[in-house]
Design an enzyme around this catalytic site. Structure first.
Site, PDB file in Angstrom:
ATOM      1  N   HIS A 111      12.880 112.445  -6.034  1.00 10.57           N
ATOM      2  CA  HIS A 111      12.742 112.285  -7.481  1.00 10.57           C
ATOM      3  C   HIS A 111      12.190 113.572  -8.073  1.00 10.57           C
ATOM      4  CE1 HIS A 111      11.014 110.028 -11.140  1.00 10.57           C
ATOM      5  NE2 HIS A 111      12.330 109.992 -11.226  1.00 10.57           N
ATOM      6  N   ASP A 155       8.262 109.319 -14.038  1.00 10.02           N
ATOM      7  CA  ASP A 155       8.782 108.260 -14.898  1.00 10.02           C
ATOM      8  C   ASP A 155       7.641 107.552 -15.617  1.00 10.02           C
ATOM      9  OD1 ASP A 155      11.322 108.869 -14.143  1.00 10.02           O
ATOM     10  OD2 ASP A 155      11.612 107.124 -12.847  1.00 10.02           O
ATOM     11  N   HIS A 166      12.809 103.204 -19.285  1.00 10.15           N
ATOM     12  CA  HIS A 166      11.745 104.151 -18.958  1.00 10.15           C
ATOM     13  C   HIS A 166      12.121 105.530 -19.480  1.00 10.15           C
ATOM     14  CE1 HIS A 166      14.535 105.196 -15.682  1.00 10.15           C
ATOM     15  NE2 HIS A 166      13.834 106.303 -15.502  1.00 10.15           N
ATOM     16  N   HIS A 174      12.285 109.410 -18.241  1.00 11.16           N
ATOM     17  CA  HIS A 174      12.220 110.349 -17.120  1.00 11.16           C
ATOM     18  C   HIS A 174      11.826 111.702 -17.701  1.00 11.16           C
ATOM     19  CE1 HIS A 174      13.405 112.316 -13.326  1.00 11.16           C
ATOM     20  NE2 HIS A 174      13.883 113.271 -14.101  1.00 11.16           N
TER      21      HIS A 174
END
Length: 352
Positions: A245, A249, A324, A326
């Protein structure tokens, strides 16, 4: 024969044109070209309802706290009233004992007769004066206690009435709050539906210029959203990412205003791909920040932004499992140059 050979080609061209038109947002659906932002539309409605819901929640919570304080005051007064009544009961018992004592010691005789019969009249007078003073003091104490009891009873009644009025008002505020939240939830998914259509078409609708709040930030850097829960962190693994990732987030509902973390310029606004609708800013120190999986944008490429300015609204567009934001901090505008955004923000005075 030439006509029959050209006819299928013409049909194919028409079909392609219709497909392109179908993929583009209709003018009646709030679409507009990039650079021609509009204050109307579902994005602006969501932002307005978001603010109204926040204000309604704040009023409700303030009212609830006030009601609890008033209820605590009513309970305190009730305890004080009970204590005062117990003291009154004790004083009445004392008065009864004094009266019984007088009766047993011949209280029915006139004072002159007591003096004649007494072995030491002067001593008897001193005792009688002490008894009178005791009775007078007790009478005054009972009178004060009765006044205190009456005052406490009035205060308790007022406190209980105020608590009931606050309870009624809070019930009305709760109903208002729930109504706004229902409207907001419906509008959020309408906004997300428009975002999904834009991503599918690979064409952004353009900026919806949101009414900015009155807040003026005294710091140069802020968090990208105001209220949030941190979810997937930088470097974490998962089936949805090719390697690791690349950002942090922030779990927030659809339509939550997304803020520029610092002053800068918009270098990219795009719709489509894994990031869905995204914005990239370039800051004065050379770093870039990315805001992805948005439901709407409030800026156009080339715009200058200030710290805390609303630049878009969160969503769940692109490769996303739920609403959400990012957020990435990058060395360049492109993916693959990300650094851990949490310590990056911490070095700028923003603690998540």
């Amino acid at each position: 024969m030439r006509l029959t050979r050209r006819h299928p080609l013409l049909v194919a061209v028409l079909l392609c044109a219709l497909a392109v038109l179908a993929a583009r947002p209709a003018d009646g659906d709030g679409a507009h070209a990039p650079g021609h932002g509009s204050a109307s539309g579902i994005g602006a409605e969501v932002a307005r309802l978001y603010e109204e819901a926040a204000a309604a929640t704040e009023r409700y919570e303030a009212g609830r706290r006030e009601a609890e304080e008033q209820r605590a005051e009513a309970r305190r007064l009730e305890k004080e009233l009970d204590r005062e009544r117990r003291e009154m009961s004790g004083m009445y018992e004392d008065l009864g004992r004094i009266a019984s004592s007088q009766y047993r010691s011949g209280g029915g005789l006139p004072l002159t007769a007591h003096m004649i019969l007494a072995d030491d009249p002067e001593e008897m007078m001193r005792g009688q004066r002490a008894l009178w003073q005791a009775e007078l003091s007790l009478d005054k104490a009972i009178e004060r206690s009765e006044r205190a009891e009456a005052r406490l009873a009035r205060d308790e009644a007022r406190a209980a009435a105020a608590w009931k009025a606050l309870q009624k008002r809070n019930a009305e505020l709760a109903t208002l709050k729930e109504d706004i939240e229902r409207k907001l939830e419906t509008a959020r998914w309408r906004l997300q539906g428009q975002a999904d259509a834009s991503v599918a078409a690979g064409s952004c609708r353009g900026a919806v210029r949101l009414d900015q709040p009155e807040t003026r930030f005294t710091t140069s850097w802020v968090a990208p959203v105001e209220t949030y829960q941190l979810s997937a962190s930088y470097g974490s693994g998962g089936a949805r990412w090719a390697n690791r990732h690349t950002g942090q987030d922030f779990a927030v509902p659809i339509g939550t205003p997304v803020r520029a973390v610092g002053a800068g310029r918009v270098v990219k606004v795009s719709c489509g791909g894994a990031f869905g609708i995204e914005i990239v800013l370039r800051h004065a120190d050379g770093y870039h920040t990315q805001y992805a999986h948005l439901a709407a944008v409030a800026v156009d490429q080339g715009d200058r932004v200030s710290p805390g300015q609303w630049i878009g609204q969160s969503g769940t567009s692109g490769n996303s499992t739920g609403p959400h934001l990012h957020f990435e901090a990058r060395v360049t505008p492109e993916m693959g140059s990300a650094v851990d955004p949490v310590p990056w923000l911490a070095r700028r005075g923003v603690s998540l």
